[in-house]
Design a protein around this motif. Structure first.
Motif, PDB file in Angstrom:
ATOM      1  N   TYR A 160      26.011  79.978  -3.847  1.00  0.00           N
ATOM      2  CA  TYR A 160      25.443  81.362  -2.918  1.00  0.00           C
ATOM      3  C   TYR A 160      26.307  82.752  -2.164  1.00  0.00           C
ATOM      4  CZ  TYR A 160      21.710  79.059  -5.802  1.00  0.00           C
ATOM      5  OH  TYR A 160      20.494  77.789  -6.501  1.00  0.00           O
ATOM      6  N   GLN A 161      27.367  81.522  -1.971  1.00  0.00           N
ATOM      7  CA  GLN A 161      28.290  82.042  -0.258  1.00  0.00           C
ATOM      8  C   GLN A 161      28.629  84.053  -1.364  1.00  0.00           C
ATOM      9  OE1 GLN A 161      28.610  82.178   2.269  1.00  0.00           O
ATOM     10  NE2 GLN A 161      30.744  81.811   3.226  1.00  0.00           N
ATOM     11  N   GLY A 162      28.342  84.897  -1.227  1.00  0.00           N
ATOM     12  CA  GLY A 162      28.424  86.268  -1.311  1.00  0.00           C
ATOM     13  C   GLY A 162      27.792  86.743  -2.123  1.00  0.00           C
ATOM     14  N   GLN A 163      26.637  86.364  -2.230  1.00  0.00           N
ATOM     15  CA  GLN A 163      25.381  86.750  -2.758  1.00  0.00           C
ATOM     16  C   GLN A 163      24.984  88.066  -2.750  1.00  0.00           C
ATOM     17  OE1 GLN A 163      22.517  83.023  -3.884  1.00  0.00           O
ATOM     18  NE2 GLN A 163      21.543  83.974  -1.392  1.00  0.00           N
ATOM     19  N   LYS A 164      24.571  89.072  -3.942  1.00  0.00           N
ATOM     20  CA  LYS A 164      24.335  90.026  -3.712  1.00  0.00           C
ATOM     21  C   LYS A 164      22.943  90.284  -4.617  1.00  0.00           C
ATOM     22  CE  LYS A 164      28.727  92.546  -1.785  1.00  0.00           C
ATOM     23  NZ  LYS A 164      28.833  93.013  -2.099  1.00  0.00           N
ATOM     24  N   GLY A 165      21.501  90.605  -4.424  1.00  0.00           N
ATOM     25  CA  GLY A 165      20.900  91.354  -4.991  1.00  0.00           C
ATOM     26  C   GLY A 165      20.098  89.870  -5.305  1.00  0.00           C
ATOM     27  N   ALA A 166      18.748  89.736  -5.989  1.00  0.00           N
ATOM     28  CA  ALA A 166      18.079  88.750  -6.033  1.00  0.00           C
ATOM     29  C   ALA A 166      18.440  87.675  -6.713  1.00  0.00           C
ATOM     30  CB  ALA A 166      16.679  88.612  -6.443  1.00  0.00           C
ATOM     31  N   THR A 167      19.150  86.446  -6.663  1.00  0.00           N
ATOM     32  CA  THR A 167      19.989  85.303  -7.269  1.00  0.00           C
ATOM     33  C   THR A 167      18.851  84.367  -8.083  1.00  0.00           C
ATOM     34  OG1 THR A 167      21.928  86.144  -5.677  1.00  0.00           O
ATOM     35  CG2 THR A 167      22.330  84.665  -6.393  1.00  0.00           C
ATOM     36  N   GLY A 168      19.471  83.700  -9.035  1.00  0.00           N
ATOM     37  CA  GLY A 168      18.652  83.222  -9.535  1.00  0.00           C
ATOM     38  C   GLY A 168      19.714  81.625  -9.184  1.00  0.00           C
ATOM     39  N   SER A 169      18.589  80.695  -9.493  1.00  0.00           N
ATOM     40  CA  SER A 169      18.581  78.841  -9.559  1.00  0.00           C
ATOM     41  C   SER A 169      20.387  78.502  -9.517  1.00  0.00           C
ATOM     42  CB  SER A 169      17.404  79.005  -9.835  1.00  0.00           C
ATOM     43  OG  SER A 169      17.866  77.276  -9.325  1.00  0.00           O
TER      44      SER A 169
END
Length: 178
Positions: A160-169
């Motif tokens: 999940y590193q660097g995630q942007k927005g609602a990130t799914g599983s």
């Protein structure tokens, strides 16, 4: 040790802790308020009605400043804030009591590892009998920061590193060590 507003302000000024965008009013005595972003994701229906943890889960993602969360509905959301934690600080995500008293449960596994960078994905559930209108920019929780006794040997650099927005599983990317 929980970090004080004085320490948080100093870290933000020195850019050893990055939280953007940030309004100074978000800084509380022992936490920083987080606000709801404008992306929301819901799990797509599967033909079998079963979520398989070994396969990628499909989501429908929308961008909107308003989202109506129906009774007993679950949705992923995101924070407005993009954070970057140093390798010797961790953070806890806490929901707001005022929203919990309306039946809005806000979670995210509750923990942000040292070295994490990105927006925080929140899991929202409406336990009320009425729909709840969610609006981007509203305070939905707070981050409580704690300094570790030493720098992490292996700071976060996961899926999940660097995630942007609602990130799914991304649980399908896990593997078991036997």
């Amino acid at each position: 040790m929980i970090l004080s507003d004085k320490t948080l302000l100093k870290m933000i000024e020195e850019r050893t802790l990055i939280i953007e965008p940030l309004d100074r009013k978000q800084i509380q005595p022992a936490s920083i308020d987080i606000r709801l972003g404008n992306t929301f994701s819901i799990v797509e229906d599967s033909p079998t009605g079963i979520i398989n943890l070994e396969k990628e889960i499909q989501y429908k993602t929308i961008t909107s400043d308003t989202y109506i969360l129906l009774p007993n509905q679950f949705v992923l959301a995101t924070t407005m804030e993009y954070i970057n934690l140093p390798n010797n600080v961790t953070a806890f995500v806490e929901g707001r009591s005022s929203l919990g008293r309306m039946g809005l449960f806000i979670q995210n596994a509750g923990w942000v590892d040292p070295g994490f960078e990105g927006q925080i994905t929140l899991e929202l559930f409406n336990a009320n009998r009425c729909a709840i209108e969610l609006k981007a920019g509203r305070r939905v929780g707070q981050l409580v920061f704690a300094k570790m006794d030493d720098t992490a040997l292996n700071p976060y650099n996961g899926k999940y590193q660097g995630q942007k927005g609602a990130t799914g599983s991304r649980v399908f990317l896990d593997y078991e060590i036997e």
